[in-house]
Design an enzyme around this catalytic site. Structure first.
Site, PDB file in Angstrom:
ATOM      1  N   ARG A   1       2.817  -4.836   8.634  1.00  0.00           N
ATOM      2  CA  ARG A   1       2.645  -3.376   8.587  1.00  0.00           C
ATOM      3  C   ARG A   1       1.706  -2.838   9.659  1.00  0.00           C
ATOM      4  O   ARG A   1       1.617  -1.628   9.851  1.00  0.00           O
ATOM      5  CB  ARG A   1       2.173  -2.954   7.184  1.00  0.00           C
ATOM      6  CG  ARG A   1       3.305  -2.970   6.171  1.00  0.00           C
ATOM      7  CD  ARG A   1       2.807  -2.656   4.782  1.00  0.00           C
ATOM      8  NE  ARG A   1       2.122  -3.786   4.176  1.00  0.00           N
ATOM      9  CZ  ARG A   1       1.330  -3.706   3.102  1.00  0.00           C
ATOM     10  NH1 ARG A   1       1.116  -2.526   2.552  1.00  0.00           N
ATOM     11  NH2 ARG A   1       0.766  -4.778   2.603  1.00  0.00           N
TER      12      ARG A   1
ATOM     13  N   GLY B   1       3.304 -17.682   1.470  1.00  0.00           N
ATOM     14  CA  GLY B   1       2.500 -16.991   0.459  1.00  0.00           C
ATOM     15  C   GLY B   1       1.076 -17.513   0.384  1.00  0.00           C
ATOM     16  O   GLY B   1       0.740 -18.561   0.938  1.00  0.00           O
TER      17      GLY B   1
ATOM     18  N   ASP C   1      -8.210 -10.397   5.667  1.00  0.00           N
ATOM     19  CA  ASP C   1      -7.968  -8.973   5.920  1.00  0.00           C
ATOM     20  C   ASP C   1      -8.769  -8.073   4.976  1.00  0.00           C
ATOM     21  O   ASP C   1      -8.414  -6.913   4.769  1.00  0.00           O
ATOM     22  CB  ASP C   1      -6.461  -8.656   5.836  1.00  0.00           C
ATOM     23  CG  ASP C   1      -5.881  -8.841   4.442  1.00  0.00           C
ATOM     24  OD1 ASP C   1      -6.575  -9.382   3.564  1.00  0.00           O
ATOM     25  OD2 ASP C   1      -4.713  -8.441   4.244  1.00  0.00           O
TER      26      ASP C   1
ATOM     27  N   GLU D   1       1.545  -8.847  -9.181  1.00  0.00           N
ATOM     28  CA  GLU D   1       1.618  -8.148  -7.890  1.00  0.00           C
ATOM     29  C   GLU D   1       2.284  -6.789  -8.065  1.00  0.00           C
ATOM     30  O   GLU D   1       3.150  -6.618  -8.927  1.00  0.00           O
ATOM     31  CB  GLU D   1       2.385  -9.000  -6.869  1.00  0.00           C
ATOM     32  CG  GLU D   1       1.632 -10.228  -6.427  1.00  0.00           C
ATOM     33  CD  GLU D   1       0.225  -9.920  -5.926  1.00  0.00           C
ATOM     34  OE1 GLU D   1       0.084  -9.145  -4.961  1.00  0.00           O
ATOM     35  OE2 GLU D   1      -0.747 -10.430  -6.526  1.00  0.00           O
TER      36      GLU D   1
ATOM     37  N   ASN E   1     -23.402  -0.980  39.743  1.00  0.00           N
ATOM     38  CA  ASN E   1     -23.777  -2.376  39.473  1.00  0.00           C
ATOM     39  C   ASN E   1     -22.670  -3.367  39.813  1.00  0.00           C
ATOM     40  O   ASN E   1     -22.893  -4.567  39.783  1.00  0.00           O
ATOM     41  CB  ASN E   1     -24.182  -2.537  37.999  1.00  0.00           C
ATOM     42  CG  ASN E   1     -23.046  -2.197  37.053  1.00  0.00           C
ATOM     43  OD1 ASN E   1     -22.155  -1.413  37.389  1.00  0.00           O
ATOM     44  ND2 ASN E   1     -23.077  -2.775  35.871  1.00  0.00           N
TER      45      ASN E   1
HETATM   46  C1  UD1 Z   1      -3.108 -10.093  -1.911  1.00  0.00           C
HETATM   47  C2  UD1 Z   1      -3.016 -10.514  -3.385  1.00  0.00           C
HETATM   48  C3  UD1 Z   1      -3.236  -9.287  -4.268  1.00  0.00           C
HETATM   49  C4  UD1 Z   1      -4.583  -8.656  -3.950  1.00  0.00           C
HETATM   50  C5  UD1 Z   1      -4.705  -8.340  -2.448  1.00  0.00           C
HETATM   51  C6  UD1 Z   1      -6.133  -7.943  -2.120  1.00  0.00           C
HETATM   52  C7  UD1 Z   1      -1.403 -12.344  -3.445  1.00  0.00           C
HETATM   53  C8  UD1 Z   1      -0.028 -12.746  -3.735  1.00  0.00           C
HETATM   54  N1  UD1 Z   1      -1.693 -11.068  -3.636  1.00  0.00           N
HETATM   55  O1  UD1 Z   1      -2.047  -9.172  -1.674  1.00  0.00           O
HETATM   56  O2  UD1 Z   1      -3.192  -9.674  -5.659  1.00  0.00           O
HETATM   57  O3  UD1 Z   1      -4.738  -7.473  -4.701  1.00  0.00           O
HETATM   58  O4  UD1 Z   1      -4.387  -9.506  -1.644  1.00  0.00           O
HETATM   59  O5  UD1 Z   1      -6.229  -7.486  -0.799  1.00  0.00           O
HETATM   60  O6  UD1 Z   1      -2.208 -13.181  -3.085  1.00  0.00           O
HETATM   61  N2  UD1 Z   1      -1.836 -15.121   4.006  1.00  0.00           N
HETATM   62  C9  UD1 Z   1      -1.716 -16.389   4.535  1.00  0.00           C
HETATM   63  N3  UD1 Z   1      -0.533 -17.040   4.414  1.00  0.00           N
HETATM   64  C10 UD1 Z   1       0.537 -16.500   3.775  1.00  0.00           C
HETATM   65  C11 UD1 Z   1       0.414 -15.208   3.238  1.00  0.00           C
HETATM   66  C12 UD1 Z   1      -0.798 -14.545   3.358  1.00  0.00           C
HETATM   67  O7  UD1 Z   1      -2.666 -16.918   5.119  1.00  0.00           O
HETATM   68  O8  UD1 Z   1       1.577 -17.186   3.707  1.00  0.00           O
HETATM   69  C13 UD1 Z   1      -3.124 -14.426   4.153  1.00  0.00           C
HETATM   70  C14 UD1 Z   1      -2.988 -13.125   4.927  1.00  0.00           C
HETATM   71  O9  UD1 Z   1      -3.220 -13.354   6.314  1.00  0.00           O
HETATM   72  C15 UD1 Z   1      -4.075 -12.237   4.320  1.00  0.00           C
HETATM   73  C16 UD1 Z   1      -4.240 -12.796   2.910  1.00  0.00           C
HETATM   74  O10 UD1 Z   1      -3.616 -14.061   2.886  1.00  0.00           O
HETATM   75  O11 UD1 Z   1      -5.303 -12.353   5.014  1.00  0.00           O
HETATM   76  C17 UD1 Z   1      -3.597 -11.888   1.858  1.00  0.00           C
HETATM   77  O12 UD1 Z   1      -2.207 -11.796   2.161  1.00  0.00           O
HETATM   78  P1  UD1 Z   1      -1.426 -10.413   2.109  1.00  0.00           P
HETATM   79  O13 UD1 Z   1      -0.012 -10.665   2.459  1.00  0.00           O
HETATM   80  O14 UD1 Z   1      -2.165  -9.386   2.871  1.00  0.00           O
HETATM   81  O15 UD1 Z   1      -1.505 -10.139   0.534  1.00  0.00           O
HETATM   82  P2  UD1 Z   1      -1.518  -8.734  -0.218  1.00  0.00           P
HETATM   83  O16 UD1 Z   1      -0.110  -8.286  -0.396  1.00  0.00           O
HETATM   84  O17 UD1 Z   1      -2.456  -7.798   0.418  1.00  0.00           O
HETATM   85 CA    CA Z   2      -3.661  -7.770   2.336  1.00  0.00          CA
END
Ligand code: UD1
Ligand code: CA
Length: 436
Positions: free
Chosen positions: A26, A89, A114, A166, A364
């Site tokens: 996004r 995930g 993030d 979720e 400079n």
């Molecule tokens: C996730 C949580 C959600 C929480 C939110 C808080 C899950 C399934 N959901 O959602 O419950 O409220 O964070 O901000 O965990 N990442 C990886 N590898 C992957 C997928 C993700 O390293 O395969 C990392 C991403 O880079 C990110 C973090 O995990 O830094 C969270 O992933 P993201 O896809 O942003 O999850 P959200 O949908 O925000």
């Molecule tokens: Ca996130």
């Protein structure tokens, strides 16, 4: 016989895993999401600060999308890099760290790369809750005004956490819940890696969801605890450009509020940009539309702005004044010295009681390298002076309006130079130039 000291089982200090492999779809960017800057530094740097601030030294970062960029930006950091080649995930991401974590008895703090607004104190409080509850899992939750997009925390009638669902998979009733999962957890390492192996990607995104381990723990009779964050700004996850600027705004406000507590006046705090990690002494006044980058040091009773840009490496001594459209980089301005209008001061070392005339520029950069300028105590420059570095103005030296002082033509103490290229004026025609 000396007594043998009684020692309990040694528990290794907590380790941290930061999940940072996601694509950040996004953001619509070619750059890794965690490299996008919040208040002047990559998101991941803020998360690392929180982890280190909580006293955790064993840090693992799971990277995947654009992992080369991320590693390069953070080379020299002591983190262990863990590759997640295929993004399946958050549960899958954490599992990738299993072979690296080692000590199975360890407490693991798991964070999202993030979520850059978390404070070290909050991470410490979560670790404390986790230890005192002797839980297998402790999750940081928060009531937020707009929970859309986050996982929702579901509880039973007694208030115990039963699961995290979720947003995409939640029912209408579940979406009405405003308590969200922050994405920060503490786990007992062995328990979580074992639980992760039971996850199935049976959900809207066909991913292995880390929060699903809560259900596995409860099914196994393992205790799940939670801590509610009181400050909703700490749990903001950055998934979009808008959330990126929201995060910057939060950090800037925090820094300004901290400095106000220490006796600094911000005439218009909403129109001032201050990055975390600056030092400003009491009774300094910061006028509107000023930008102060991280690491800047400002003494007491200084006057800064409006429209000043103080970049890293700037140091203003007590009672210094920097005004409209003045940019300062890697430079020191001494006590009671002034640069009030339209200047660039880069790599300059400026003494006390110096007046930098309007429009003075330190040139400079010669196209290849940066060079220093030295201006000693009591010197002053006329309007529109260009100082071509490396160059030095001695004590009490002066330049006339429009002077171009060329490289290596140092101005001796007490001498007035003028013209292009600048040359000393005959003693008879010296005038006292005055700037205000
Ligand atoms: C996730 C949580 C959600 C929480 C939110 C808080 C899950 C399934 N959901 O959602 O419950 O409220 O964070 O901000 O965990 N990442 C990886 N590898 C992957 C997928 C993700 O390293 O395969 C990392 C991403 O880079 C990110 C973090 O995990 O830094 C969270 O992933 P993201 O896809 O942003 O999850 P959200 O949908 O925000
Ligand atoms: Ca996130």
């Amino acid at each position: 016989m000396p007594e043998t000291p009684v020692t309990g089982p040694t528990v290794a200090p907590a380790a941290a895993v930061i999940l940072a492999a996601g694509e950040g779809t996004r953001m619509k960017s070619d750059r890794a999401k965690v490299l996008h800057e919040v208040a002047g530094r990559p998101m991941l740097a803020h998360v690392l600060d929180a982890v280190h601030g909580a006293g955790i030294t064993a840090v693992h970062v799971v990277v995947g999308h654009q992992s080369g960029q991320v590693r390069e930006r953070f080379q020299g950091t002591s983190a262990v890099w863990v590759e997640q080649a295929e993004r399946r995930g958050t549960g899958h991401a954490l599992l990738m760290a299993a072979p690296h974590v080692g000590d199975a008895e360890r407490t693991l703090a798991v964070l999202c790369g993030d979520a850059p607004l978390l404070r070290a104190e909050t991470l410490r409080a979560l670790l404390e809750t986790h230890r005192s509850a002797a839980a297998a899992c402790t999750v940081l939750t928060c009531e937020v005004p707009n929970p859309a997009g986050y996982g929702r925390v579901l509880r039973d009638a007694a208030g115990a956490v039963t699961s995290i669902v979720e947003h995409a998979d939640a029912t209408e009733a579940e979406r009405a819940v405003r308590e969200i999962n922050s994405g920060l957890y503490c786990f007992q390492a062995q328990a979580v890696f074992s639980a992760l192996r039971e996850l199935r990607p049976e959900n809207k995104k066909s991913e292995y969801y880390l929060p699903d381990v809560v259900r596995v723990f409860l099914a196994r009779g393992l205790p799940v605890a939670s801590l509610r964050a009181t400050d909703a700004t700490e749990v903001l996850g950055v998934n979009t450009r808008r959330e990126l600027s929201d995060a910057t705004r939060v950090l800037v406000r925090r820094e300004i509020a901290r400095l106000e507590e220490e006796g600094v006046t911000f005439v218009a705090p909403e129109n001032t940009y201050v990055e975390p990690g600056v030092r400003v002494a009491a009774d300094t006044v910061i006028h509107p539309f000023t930008v102060i980058r991280h690491g800047v040091v400002i003494g007491k009773a200084c006057d800064v702005g409006p429209f000043s840009h103080l970049r890293p490496g700037t140091r203003l001594d007590d009672h210094a004044e920097v005004g409209n459209f003045v940019e300062v980089k890697n430079s020191r301005l001494g006590r009671h010295s002034k640069a009030k209008h339209l200047s660039y001061l880069g790599d300059a070392s400026i003494g006390a009681d110096v007046n930098i005339g309007a429009g003075t520029i330190t040139a400079n950069y010669d196209g290849k390298r940066k060079h220093p300028t030295v201006i000693e105590d009591g010197a002053s420059t006329g309007s529109g002076t260009v100082l071509v570095a490396p160059v030095r103005m001695g004590r009490g030296a002066k330049t006339g309006a429009g002077a171009v002082v060329t490289r290596g033509h140092d101005v001796p103490a007490g001498v007035l130079v003028a013209g292009v290229p600048a040359r000393p004026l005959p003693a008879t025609s010296r005038t006292e130039g005055k700037e205000s």
